[in-house]
Design a protein around this motif. Structure first.
Motif, mmCIF file in Angstrom:
data_model
loop_
_atom_site.group_PDB
_atom_site.id
_atom_site.type_symbol
_atom_site.label_atom_id
_atom_site.label_comp_id
_atom_site.label_asym_id
_atom_site.label_seq_id
_atom_site.Cartn_x
_atom_site.Cartn_y
_atom_site.Cartn_z
ATOM 1 N N VAL A 189 -7.058 3.060 -1.627
ATOM 2 C CA VAL A 189 -7.777 4.341 -1.687
ATOM 3 C C VAL A 189 -6.819 5.486 -1.958
ATOM 4 N N LEU A 190 -5.625 5.393 -1.392
ATOM 5 C CA LEU A 190 -4.628 6.447 -1.598
ATOM 6 C C LEU A 190 -3.935 6.346 -2.959
ATOM 7 N N GLY A 191 -4.262 5.313 -3.747
ATOM 8 C CA GLY A 191 -3.728 5.213 -5.089
ATOM 9 C C GLY A 191 -2.466 4.392 -5.222
ATOM 10 N N HIS A 192 -2.126 3.607 -4.237
ATOM 11 C CA HIS A 192 -0.939 2.759 -4.312
ATOM 12 C C HIS A 192 -1.348 1.396 -4.853
ATOM 13 N N TYR A 193 -1.169 1.196 -6.150
ATOM 14 C CA TYR A 193 -1.621 -0.019 -6.817
ATOM 15 C C TYR A 193 -0.459 -0.953 -7.162
ATOM 16 N N GLU A 194 0.535 -1.056 -6.312
ATOM 17 C CA GLU A 194 1.659 -1.930 -6.610
ATOM 18 C C GLU A 194 1.718 -3.052 -5.568
ATOM 19 N N TRP A 195 2.572 -4.033 -5.800
ATOM 20 C CA TRP A 195 2.657 -5.193 -4.925
ATOM 21 C C TRP A 195 3.186 -4.828 -3.542
ATOM 22 N N ALA A 196 3.923 -3.736 -3.442
ATOM 23 C CA ALA A 196 4.472 -3.330 -2.154
ATOM 24 C C ALA A 196 3.369 -2.985 -1.151
ATOM 25 N N THR A 197 2.229 -2.543 -1.641
ATOM 26 C CA THR A 197 1.100 -2.239 -0.756
ATOM 27 C C THR A 197 0.689 -3.480 0.023
ATOM 28 N N PHE A 198 0.668 -4.624 -0.652
ATOM 29 C CA PHE A 198 0.261 -5.865 -0.010
ATOM 30 C C PHE A 198 1.329 -6.383 0.955
ATOM 31 N N LEU A 199 2.595 -6.150 0.622
ATOM 32 C CA LEU A 199 3.665 -6.536 1.550
ATOM 33 C C LEU A 199 3.629 -5.682 2.812
ATOM 34 N N TRP A 200 3.433 -4.370 2.627
ATOM 35 C CA TRP A 200 3.315 -3.500 3.793
ATOM 36 C C TRP A 200 2.099 -3.866 4.637
ATOM 37 N N ALA A 201 1.007 -4.215 3.974
ATOM 38 C CA ALA A 201 -0.199 -4.604 4.711
ATOM 39 C C ALA A 201 0.042 -5.867 5.528
ATOM 40 N N ALA A 202 0.742 -6.825 4.959
ATOM 41 C CA ALA A 202 1.043 -8.054 5.693
ATOM 42 C C ALA A 202 1.947 -7.772 6.888
ATOM 43 N N ALA A 203 2.954 -6.952 6.682
ATOM 44 C CA ALA A 203 3.877 -6.632 7.777
ATOM 45 C C ALA A 203 3.174 -5.865 8.894
ATOM 46 N N ILE A 204 2.373 -4.877 8.521
ATOM 47 C CA ILE A 204 1.658 -4.092 9.533
ATOM 48 C C ILE A 204 0.585 -4.938 10.206
ATOM 49 N N GLY A 205 -0.068 -5.822 9.436
ATOM 50 C CA GLY A 205 -1.064 -6.712 10.009
ATOM 51 C C GLY A 205 -0.477 -7.607 11.083
ATOM 52 N N LEU A 206 0.706 -8.155 10.840
ATOM 53 C CA LEU A 206 1.361 -8.981 11.853
ATOM 54 C C LEU A 206 1.889 -8.151 13.019
ATOM 55 N N ALA A 207 2.470 -7.004 12.712
ATOM 56 C CA ALA A 207 3.053 -6.171 13.766
ATOM 57 C C ALA A 207 2.000 -5.614 14.717
ATOM 58 N N SER A 263 -7.669 -8.718 9.801
ATOM 59 C CA SER A 263 -8.486 -7.497 9.836
ATOM 60 C C SER A 263 -7.625 -6.248 9.677
ATOM 61 N N VAL A 264 -6.523 -6.201 10.390
ATOM 62 C CA VAL A 264 -5.628 -5.045 10.285
ATOM 63 C C VAL A 264 -5.013 -4.978 8.890
ATOM 64 N N ALA A 265 -4.584 -6.123 8.362
ATOM 65 C CA ALA A 265 -3.992 -6.141 7.020
ATOM 66 C C ALA A 265 -5.014 -5.726 5.971
ATOM 67 N N GLY A 266 -6.248 -6.159 6.118
ATOM 68 C CA GLY A 266 -7.296 -5.759 5.178
ATOM 69 C C GLY A 266 -7.547 -4.267 5.210
ATOM 70 N N ALA A 267 -7.552 -3.706 6.401
ATOM 71 C CA ALA A 267 -7.753 -2.258 6.521
ATOM 72 C C ALA A 267 -6.586 -1.492 5.889
ATOM 73 N N VAL A 268 -5.370 -1.993 6.062
ATOM 74 C CA VAL A 268 -4.208 -1.327 5.468
ATOM 75 C C VAL A 268 -4.246 -1.438 3.944
ATOM 76 N N VAL A 269 -4.656 -2.579 3.406
ATOM 77 C CA VAL A 269 -4.771 -2.730 1.954
ATOM 78 C C VAL A 269 -5.813 -1.765 1.410
ATOM 79 N N ILE A 270 -6.949 -1.690 2.048
ATOM 80 C CA ILE A 270 -7.998 -0.765 1.597
ATOM 81 C C ILE A 270 -7.504 0.672 1.637
ATOM 82 N N ALA A 271 -6.843 1.045 2.724
ATOM 83 C CA ALA A 271 -6.321 2.411 2.823
ATOM 84 C C ALA A 271 -5.283 2.681 1.739
ATOM 85 N N GLY A 272 -4.410 1.705 1.491
ATOM 86 C CA GLY A 272 -3.403 1.881 0.447
ATOM 87 C C GLY A 272 -4.010 2.013 -0.938
#
Length: 77
Positions: free
Chosen positions: A27-45, A16-25
């Motif tokens: 929406v802000l226009g970050h369309y690269e693979w790093a967005t998904f890595l950051w979402a995974a890291a923040i989702g776990l953290a 749920s947290v990772a999904g919210a971070v991906v959506i936010a990323g």
């Protein structure tokens, strides 16, 4: 024994947290693979501690209802 409640809570919170971070990323226009890595890291953290705190909140209540080792609590009549 595998703690099923803990595993489900960790999976739900982290995804749920990772999904919210991906959506936010996105929406802000970050369309690269790093967005998904950051979402995974923040989702776990964020999701892991939140799930364990949620489990700690839910578990004692269930233990009072079911009793020790799944036995019914004695009547206090």
């Amino acid at each position: 024994m595998v703690p099923h409640l803990r595993l489900w809570l960790i999976a739900l919170w982290a995804s749920s947290v990772a999904g919210a971070v991906v959506i936010a990323g996105l929406v802000l226009g970050h369309y690269e693979w790093a967005t998904f890595l950051w979402a995974a890291a923040i989702g776990l953290a964020v999701g892991l501690p939140a799930a364990l705190l949620n489990w700690a909140y839910l578990r004692p209540r269930r233990a009072r209802e079911v009793g020790l080792l799944g036995q019914a609590p004695p009547d206090r009549g």
